[in-house]
Each structure stands twice: as structure tokens, then as C-alpha cells.
Design a protein around this motif. Structure first.
Motif, mmCIF file in Angstrom:
data_model
loop_
_atom_site.group_PDB
_atom_site.id
_atom_site.type_symbol
_atom_site.label_atom_id
_atom_site.label_comp_id
_atom_site.label_asym_id
_atom_site.label_seq_id
_atom_site.Cartn_x
_atom_site.Cartn_y
_atom_site.Cartn_z
ATOM 1 N N ASP A 1 -1.418 16.363 -5.814
ATOM 2 C CA ASP A 1 -1.644 14.961 -6.139
ATOM 3 C C ASP A 1 -0.290 14.301 -6.364
ATOM 4 N N ILE B 1 -2.509 9.166 -6.982
ATOM 5 C CA ILE B 1 -3.216 9.385 -5.722
ATOM 6 C C ILE B 1 -3.614 10.850 -5.641
ATOM 7 N N SER B 2 -4.891 11.101 -5.414
ATOM 8 C CA SER B 2 -5.382 12.473 -5.315
ATOM 9 C C SER B 2 -5.169 13.026 -3.916
ATOM 10 N N TYR C 1 0.474 4.801 -11.324
ATOM 11 C CA TYR C 1 -0.639 4.971 -10.390
ATOM 12 C C TYR C 1 -0.805 6.463 -10.102
ATOM 13 N N SER D 1 -4.826 9.563 1.630
ATOM 14 C CA SER D 1 -5.410 8.759 0.564
ATOM 15 C C SER D 1 -4.411 7.662 0.240
ATOM 16 N N SER D 2 -4.889 6.537 -0.268
ATOM 17 C CA SER D 2 -3.977 5.416 -0.507
ATOM 18 C C SER D 2 -4.411 4.584 -1.708
ATOM 19 N N ILE D 3 -3.466 3.790 -2.201
ATOM 20 C CA ILE D 3 -3.729 2.831 -3.268
ATOM 21 C C ILE D 3 -3.004 1.532 -2.930
ATOM 22 N N SER E 1 0.848 -1.191 0.000
ATOM 23 C CA SER E 1 0.000 0.000 0.000
ATOM 24 C C SER E 1 0.881 1.239 0.000
#
Length: 230
Positions: free
Chosen positions: A13, A29-30, A27, A40-42, A4
């Protein structure tokens, strides 16, 4: 393995590129996360124990966010307009720097924290008497359990805008310092910004910062904080 990536409080961003034996994957992330959250995460997939991670600050879509705010009276309209103008000015004044990092030692399910950092010039040096054009690098650092990863390269992403701002800022001194003094200071101001926005200089400065010990880093950041609190 899957990891993550968490973007902590940031005005930008984050554009992400992961490079490993399976190629490159991108990828995003905003910075505009949900209300009540501070990050915020991905989830990203990597195929090697070591890989390259590229982090680039991207100006957030503040205009869209502002459009969602209700305008109940003229004060709300004024506040929205002022916020938009401020963000637009900051975007031209601050040099957004992309950074590449060498990542290793992770296991499946681990987390990388991405934090926005600023490096300020002209704050502590003897030339501050000239009221130098503000020069700020804004970039992302990456850490795992507060252990920062090694920076391998750094590069500018909006040099033209920053140079244009610097020229306007330096020329504006004619109103306060007079025409003849501006003729002397203008080339000094602009040539300084040109030098500080070259990739070779950016990489050298931020590599040195990246290699600071925890105590050295803290002292430097405290000096910056004191400057902004003046």
C-alpha cells in the motif's frame, strides 16, 4: 487544483503526504485493487505550483485478502498458508524506504504515476562469493508522462526487522559453512547490513539512482533482472 495519484502494480500500500502552503494532508492507496484492474487511484488537492510529496510503502493487509479465498481442499489451505509465510518473510527481509519528492509544473487535472521500485545490493560486486545476506531497498518512484521527479530525501521504515532477519540469515550459515567460517563471516554480514540500512546511506544511494539518465537506469535494472533470472 486537483490531481490524480495512481498506484500501479504494487505489493505494498502507499501512504501519501502532501505538504504545501496550506499545511499537510494525508492520503492512502491500497495495493489490493478490484479484480480486472491494474491500478488504484485517488484525487488529491494541492494549493501551490510546487509542493513536497512523501511516499511510504506500507505492508498490505494480505491476511484479510487470503481469508476471503475459499478453501475447497487441503491444497487451497496449503497454498494460503505458504503465501502468508512468504509475505511475512519478505516483509522482514526487504527494507521499505520512504521517499520525499519535489513536485512542480503540474496543472489542474494532471496525473502522477506511483510505481514500486527495488534497488538490490550484493548482486554485481566482487564480494558475491561470500553469499552475502540479501539487501533490497523497496521504494516508490513518482513520474508524470515518464518524467521522474527529483528525490529530496529517503529514510528507512523497518530497519529493526531487517537487522533481525540479517542476523538470523548470517548465523544460519553455520549449517553450511561450519562454525569457524561463520565466526569470520557473521560480523562482516551484519555490519554490512547495518551500514546499508542507515538513513544517510539510503538517501545517498537512492539519490544517485534517481539522477541516472534513462539509458543508465535501464542498464542497471536489466542487470538486476538477469540476477533474479539466474
Amino acid at each position: 487544483m486537483k490531481i490524480s495519484l495512481v498506484l500501479k502494480e504494487s505489493i505494498y500500500d502507499c501512504k501519501i503526504k502532501i505538504s504545501d502552503s496550506q499545511g499537510e494532508r494525508y492520503y492512502y492507496i491500497s495495493a489490493l485493487f478490484e479484480e480486472g484492474r491494474t491500478s488504484s487511484s485517488i484525487i488529491a488537492e494541492v494549493f501551490d505550483n510546487e509542493f513536497s510529496l512523501s511516499l511510504v510503502p506500507i505492508t498490505a493487509d494480505v491476511k484479510s485478502a487470503l481469508n476471503e479465498i475459499e478453501e475447497n481442499d487441503w491444497k487451497d489451505k496449503l497454498a494460503k498458508k505458504a503465501t502468508g509465510l512468504l509475505m511475512n518473510s519478505l516483509d522482514k527481509m526487504i527494507l521499505r524506504v520512504g521517499c520525499n519528492y519535489h513536485i512542480k509544473g503540474l496543472q489542474d487535472g494532471d496525473r502522477l504515476d506511483i510505481t514500486l521500485q527495488n534497488y538490490v545490493f550484493g548482486t554485481f560486486d566482487k564480494f558475491d562469493i561470500l553469499e552475502l545476506v540479501p539487501m533490497i531497498y523497496s521504494f516508490f518512484e513518482v513520474a508524470n508522462f515518464n518524467e521522474y521527479y527529483k528525490l529530496t530525501d529517503a529514510y528507512e521504515t523497518n530497519r529493526k526487522d531487517v537487522l533481525k532477519f540479517a542476523k538470523t540469515f548470517a548465523f544460519a550459515d553455520v549449517l553450511g559453512n561450519g562454525f569457524f567460517l561463520t565466526l569470520f563471516t557473521y560480523p562482516i554480514q551484519v555490519s554490512r547490513v547495518k551500514r546499508l540500512t542507515k538513513n544517510k546511506k539510503i538517501s545517498k544511494v537512492l539519490t544517485k539512482f534517481n539522477n541516472l539518465s534513462d539509458s543508465e537506469r535501464q542498464r542497471f535494472l536489466e542487470k538486476q533482472e538477469k540476477f533474479f533470472d539466474r
